[in-house]
Design a protein around this motif. Structure first.
Motif, PDB file in Angstrom:
ATOM      1  N   ALA A 141     -73.815 -39.819-135.850  1.00  0.00           N
ATOM      2  CA  ALA A 141     -74.159 -38.721-135.819  1.00  0.00           C
ATOM      3  C   ALA A 141     -73.859 -37.438-136.662  1.00  0.00           C
ATOM      4  O   ALA A 141     -72.785 -37.437-137.245  1.00  0.00           O
ATOM      5  CB  ALA A 141     -73.788 -38.076-134.332  1.00  0.00           C
ATOM      6  N   ALA A 142     -74.742 -36.320-136.794  1.00  0.00           N
ATOM      7  CA  ALA A 142     -74.296 -35.282-137.683  1.00  0.00           C
ATOM      8  C   ALA A 142     -73.051 -34.653-137.398  1.00  0.00           C
ATOM      9  O   ALA A 142     -72.910 -34.415-136.009  1.00  0.00           O
ATOM     10  CB  ALA A 142     -75.505 -34.518-137.943  1.00  0.00           C
ATOM     11  N   PRO A 143     -72.154 -34.472-138.094  1.00  0.00           N
ATOM     12  CA  PRO A 143     -70.995 -33.551-137.878  1.00  0.00           C
ATOM     13  C   PRO A 143     -71.134 -32.209-137.401  1.00  0.00           C
ATOM     14  O   PRO A 143     -72.005 -31.851-137.778  1.00  0.00           O
ATOM     15  CB  PRO A 143     -70.107 -33.692-139.257  1.00  0.00           C
ATOM     16  CG  PRO A 143     -71.107 -33.608-140.297  1.00  0.00           C
ATOM     17  CD  PRO A 143     -72.180 -34.487-139.665  1.00  0.00           C
ATOM     18  N   LEU A 165     -80.950 -30.486-144.178  1.00  0.00           N
ATOM     19  CA  LEU A 165     -79.546 -30.367-143.357  1.00  0.00           C
ATOM     20  C   LEU A 165     -79.801 -31.545-142.275  1.00  0.00           C
ATOM     21  O   LEU A 165     -80.807 -31.657-141.482  1.00  0.00           O
ATOM     22  CB  LEU A 165     -78.999 -29.056-143.059  1.00  0.00           C
ATOM     23  CG  LEU A 165     -79.076 -28.172-144.075  1.00  0.00           C
ATOM     24  CD1 LEU A 165     -78.652 -26.942-143.142  1.00  0.00           C
ATOM     25  CD2 LEU A 165     -78.055 -28.694-144.901  1.00  0.00           C
ATOM     26  N   ARG A 166     -78.656 -32.355-141.932  1.00  0.00           N
ATOM     27  CA  ARG A 166     -78.630 -32.933-140.537  1.00  0.00           C
ATOM     28  C   ARG A 166     -77.922 -32.213-139.815  1.00  0.00           C
ATOM     29  O   ARG A 166     -77.080 -31.257-139.831  1.00  0.00           O
ATOM     30  CB  ARG A 166     -77.861 -34.156-140.848  1.00  0.00           C
ATOM     31  CG  ARG A 166     -78.161 -35.282-141.928  1.00  0.00           C
ATOM     32  CD  ARG A 166     -76.827 -36.221-142.258  1.00  0.00           C
ATOM     33  NE  ARG A 166     -76.578 -36.830-140.983  1.00  0.00           N
ATOM     34  CZ  ARG A 166     -75.468 -37.532-140.934  1.00  0.00           C
ATOM     35  NH1 ARG A 166     -74.411 -37.671-141.713  1.00  0.00           N
ATOM     36  NH2 ARG A 166     -75.356 -38.420-139.749  1.00  0.00           N
ATOM     37  N   VAL A 167     -78.354 -32.134-138.407  1.00  0.00           N
ATOM     38  CA  VAL A 167     -78.077 -31.676-137.175  1.00  0.00           C
ATOM     39  C   VAL A 167     -77.903 -32.554-136.000  1.00  0.00           C
ATOM     40  O   VAL A 167     -78.632 -33.726-136.055  1.00  0.00           O
ATOM     41  CB  VAL A 167     -79.065 -30.561-136.916  1.00  0.00           C
ATOM     42  CG1 VAL A 167     -78.717 -29.411-138.039  1.00  0.00           C
ATOM     43  CG2 VAL A 167     -80.470 -30.924-136.645  1.00  0.00           C
ATOM     44  N   ALA A 168     -77.105 -32.184-135.163  1.00  0.00           N
ATOM     45  CA  ALA A 168     -76.795 -33.012-134.075  1.00  0.00           C
ATOM     46  C   ALA A 168     -77.763 -33.058-132.843  1.00  0.00           C
ATOM     47  O   ALA A 168     -78.036 -34.020-132.255  1.00  0.00           O
ATOM     48  CB  ALA A 168     -75.437 -33.016-133.557  1.00  0.00           C
ATOM     49  N   GLU A 169     -78.468 -31.874-132.777  1.00  0.00           N
ATOM     50  CA  GLU A 169     -79.180 -31.453-131.859  1.00  0.00           C
ATOM     51  C   GLU A 169     -80.734 -32.176-131.962  1.00  0.00           C
ATOM     52  O   GLU A 169     -81.552 -32.234-131.111  1.00  0.00           O
ATOM     53  CB  GLU A 169     -79.602 -30.094-131.821  1.00  0.00           C
ATOM     54  CG  GLU A 169     -78.203 -29.338-131.446  1.00  0.00           C
ATOM     55  CD  GLU A 169     -77.541 -29.156-132.698  1.00  0.00           C
ATOM     56  OE1 GLU A 169     -76.395 -28.486-132.410  1.00  0.00           O
ATOM     57  OE2 GLU A 169     -77.719 -29.416-133.729  1.00  0.00           O
TER      58      GLU A 169
END
Length: 418
Positions: free
Chosen positions: A28-30, A94-98
């Protein structure tokens, strides 16, 4: 709103399926940091987002910039608002957790008045989009101290494999900062009012904007200018230095390639602080300044910006073999393509040039009939500068090349050490 049987699976299962569809990107994205103060420079923007870059967006091992010259609210199928030009800028995926998909972002550092004006102009574009044939929705946006507009566009993005996506696009300002950020989801999961994907996206956007804009309610006074590309941007000459009729060009680079070659639209790398502007009049000029993480990466980037891509070179042949107008049967008159070393004022790199004209010129020739092209890519430390000059040459190919070279040298000599 478009629905499908997938919708009945609920948000959790839908997200799981989308992870598969988007490549099961794990881990998962930090989480994003929430510093108290806003980034004072575009270099600080890059530093705060560096650990969140999406490796899945690499193209041939490089991040390629989401076009910095594309209009604001480019997802609207109408006329877009001109993005800020010639100012420090940054683009990334960008990576995002959501979300299982990524966020695409563009940031600019301006004056507070300039950022607000750009956000207001973008709102006008969104209003035009809503008033058009689509049933897009434009709403005020206010999160983490940023204010602007959120455009939910029912127009879908058709990808090469036929997938369709609904897009959400936000343009907002906070103090001296301007941002555009957008995300998307499969149209089978909902349209522009879908509460799950809008909510998840808004949560992701809030995290990114807090990381860049800080968590304080007020970011005044505006931070002092920081060393970096902002110093070089301030040193660029006024457009009229290249000619009395030369002005900022609001279109895309490929629309202003007077030599009908590949050079003007060579893609810039993403995820690095950048200043880029295109100027147009009797001559056209492109100026690009990039601040890379280190000297080795800077040198690789410099070579990429001056050297022909092998695939395109094989397709197009040597640059400048013919003018844009290829109707003449007679062999064109030309000064062949040449690349030479260039060292000047601490800058090191290469300069390329060529000129070509039709064998029989019309009474009033244009760049379609006769053109000269001069470009350079140089490096000093971790900073790379690429300058491109093109102009009509009429019968004096050599003299026009000298004029173009002199124009670029004057610009290079203005740029201070940072």
């Amino acid at each position: 709103m478009i629905r499908s049987r997938w919708r009945a699976l609920g948000p959790a299962m839908a997200a799981a399926l989308l992870l598969i569809a988007f490549g099961c990107r794990l881990p998962a994205a930090p989480p994003y940091d929430a510093p108290p103060d806003a980034a004072a420079s575009i270099e600080q923007v890059a530093d705060r987002l560096r650990g969140h870059l999406d490796d899945g967006s690499l193209i041939e091992g490089r991040w390629v910039a989401w076009h910095m010259h594309s209009p604001l609210f480019w997802t609207c199928r109408g006329e877009g608002s001109v993005p800020p030009l010639g100012v420090p800028a940054y683009a990334a995926v960008l990576r995002v957790a959501e979300l299982p998909s990524s966020l695409r972002v563009r940031f600019w550092v301006l004056t507070p008045d300039g950022a607000v004006a750009a956000a207001r102009a973008a709102r006008g574009v969104a209003d035009q989009c809503v008033a058009g044939p689509s049933d897009a929705v434009a709403l005020p946006f206010s999160r983490a101290g940023w204010s602007g507009t959120r455009l939910m566009n029912t127009e879908v993005e058709i990808t090469e494999d036929g997938a369709e996506f609904t897009t959400a696009d936000i343009v907002a300002a906070r103090g001296h900062l301007l941002v555009e950020v957008w995300w998307s989801w499969p149209v089978e999961q909902g349209g522009q009012r879908d509460p799950y994907w809008i909510g998840q996206g808004m949560a992701a956007v809030t995290g990114v904007l807090t990381a860049v804009g800080g968590r304080r309610a007020d970011i005044t006074p505006v931070p002092e200018p920081q060393p970096g590309v902002s110093v070089l941007a301030a040193a660029l000459p006024p457009p009229t230095a290249y000619g009395a009729d030369v002005k900022l060009w609001a279109g895309l680079p490929e629309q202003l390639d007077l030599a009908c070659t590949y050079t003007v639209d060579k893609p810039l790398p993403a995820t690095v602080p950048t200043v880029s502007r295109i100027l147009a009049g009797r001559v056209s000029v492109r100026e690009d300044i990039l601040h890379l993480p280190g000297a080795a990466t800077a040198e690789q980037t410099r070579r990429m910006l001056i050297t022909a891509d092998s695939g395109r070179a094989n397709t197009l042949g040597e640059p400048g073999r013919q003018p844009c107008d290829k109707s003449d049967v007679a062999e064109p008159v030309r000064i062949p393509y040449r690349k030479e070393p260039l060292t000047r004022g601490g800058w090191h790199g290469e300069l390329e040039s060529f000129a070509v004209r039709r064998a029989r010129l019309p009474a009033v020739p244009t760049h379609w009939d006769s053109v000269a092209h001069v470009a350079l890519a140089v490096r000093r430390g971790a900073v790379v500068v690429r300058l491109v000059w093109q102009g009509p040459a009429e019968t004096d190919l050599a003299g026009t090349l000298r004029a173009g070279r002199a124009a670029l040298m004057r610009t290079l000599d203005r740029l201070p050490a940072t």
